[in-house]
Design a protein around this motif. Sequence first.
Motif, PDB file in Angstrom:
ATOM      1  N   GLU A   1       0.821  -1.213   0.060  1.00  0.00           N
ATOM      2  CA  GLU A   1       0.048   0.091   0.035  1.00  0.00           C
ATOM      3  C   GLU A   1       0.935   1.286   0.025  1.00  0.00           C
ATOM      4  O   GLU A   1       1.740   1.226   0.925  1.00  0.00           O
TER       5      GLU A   1
ATOM      6  N   HIS B   1      -5.237  -8.777  -1.120  1.00  0.00           N
ATOM      7  CA  HIS B   1      -5.664  -7.712  -0.513  1.00  0.00           C
ATOM      8  C   HIS B   1      -7.086  -7.436  -0.757  1.00  0.00           C
ATOM      9  O   HIS B   1      -7.477  -7.682  -1.937  1.00  0.00           O
TER      10      HIS B   1
ATOM     11  N   GLU C   1       1.893   0.393   4.301  1.00  0.00           N
ATOM     12  CA  GLU C   1       2.050  -0.906   4.857  1.00  0.00           C
ATOM     13  C   GLU C   1       1.802  -2.033   3.901  1.00  0.00           C
ATOM     14  O   GLU C   1       1.578  -1.798   2.532  1.00  0.00           O
TER      15      GLU C   1
HETATM   16 MG    MG Z   1      -4.051  -1.225   4.714  1.00  0.00          MG
END
Ligand code: MG
Length: 415
Positions: free
Chosen positions: A259, A277, A271
């Motif tokens: 990210e 995801h 992070e």
């Molecule tokens: Mg996140």
Amino acid sequence: MAFTAKILLLGSGELGREFVISAKRLGAQVIACDSYAGAPAMQVADGHEVFSMLDADLLAKAIEKHKPDFVVPEIEAIRTEVLADFEARGVTVVPSARATIMTMNRDRIREVAAVELGLRTSRYRYAETLEEVLAGAAHTGLPCVIKPVMSSSGKGQSTVRTARELEAAWTYAVANMRGDRSRVIVEEFIAFDYEITLLTVRSREGVSFCPPIGHRQERGDYQESWQPTPMSSAALSAAQDMARKVVDNLGGYGIFGVEFFVKGEDVIFSELSPRPHDTGMVTLISQNFSEFDLHARAILGLPVPEVRLAGGAASAVILADREADDFRFEGWQRRSRHPAGKSICGCSASRRPGPIAGWAWFWPRRRMRTRHGPLRRRLRARCGLFMGDEGEGPSRPLPQAGGECLGMASTAISS
Ligand SMILES: [Mg+2]
Ligand SMILES: Nc1ncnc2c1ncn2[C@@H]1O[C@H](COP(=O)(O)OP(=O)(O)OP(=O)(O)O)[C@@H](O)[C@H]1O
Ligand SMILES: NCC(=O)N[C@@H]1O[C@H](COP(=O)([O-])[O-])[C@@H](O)[C@H]1O
């Protein structure tokens, strides 16, 4: 019956469910674990176990009982030290025990990224008391973001704009953290132009990237994402360089959701997840191989094919606002086509409070002009998601989602 591999999946939410489907397509046997029965991945797995994965003994017992070839975490909140023991005994932990340990808590991965690798991050401090929170905010300046070191989906996270709000943010973080460490990160608030997830695959063949995914979060939680998202080639290559450094440091094979915040040409590491995801749900419709397929292939040692985009696509969550056993999905079949393009709704049984009860994917046909931030064109699909509380009579529409899910799409490729 012979299987290509035996996988113990730790965490059985929506992402786990899609991973199970991908892994089973490749012939694997999957045992899905989570702390509650009937979790989404359990509905499609070969077997399941219900226990707290933060309990070292119970976790070790499950691994010993099933003797998996691969242990595949799907959430952060796992007693990861146990995974390191089993890795030392020859079990493959995905992507690696080191990766699960370093990403279980925000402070560890932040140290790897900011200190060890020298990547650009927001300014930050850690705090274990209110006094340390105040000192942390003095260091970062206001506004700042306060998050428990162990949490996900925005739980316990607040953006603090005035010093008066710091105490409430600390109390809220401690009350909503996972695990047993009352520790938070106080981060400088980044007024980014846009944020992305760079899905990064690490396999035997090396490191490869999916096109960047743009997304919008509310209260630290995923709302919608779209792929591709426009960004300059300089910003993309800066993000790819940083992602490569982090995944090579963490090691192992699989997909990582890295990210970043982007402000002008400044790319700031935030992070990462060492697994698929939530913003990458869009790849179920946008890519020839979804993030779940890529994860499964990298883990099993299969060649990772070149990722091709089928067109611009977007995905949105349908959030439930309360826990309920008795609910139903209505009307989504009628909405499976949309005049502005093709929209596909995927609905599945709910999980816990604040759960994702379903996902909708949109595949717009028309070219859409867009800017970063709130996108110009909205696709709306009324999914008619209804939930009934037990014994309360007729089902009522969900107040939060209003039975409606919104999709946003960017840079759609015209067909
Ligand atoms: Mg996140
Ligand atoms: N320092 C920051 N400045 C501005 N926005 C932030 C900051 N930190 C977090 N956010 C916002 O909150 C979102 C969630 O933050 P983060 O990813 O750290 O939380 P999380 O709980 O780990 O979420 P998840 O598990 O879903 O990835 C970010 O995607 C971003 O929109
Ligand atoms: N943003 C992370 C995310 O979406 N994770 C997905 O939601 C489930 C519960 O996560 P939670 O513990 O974060 O609620 C997880 O099992 C995973 O599928």
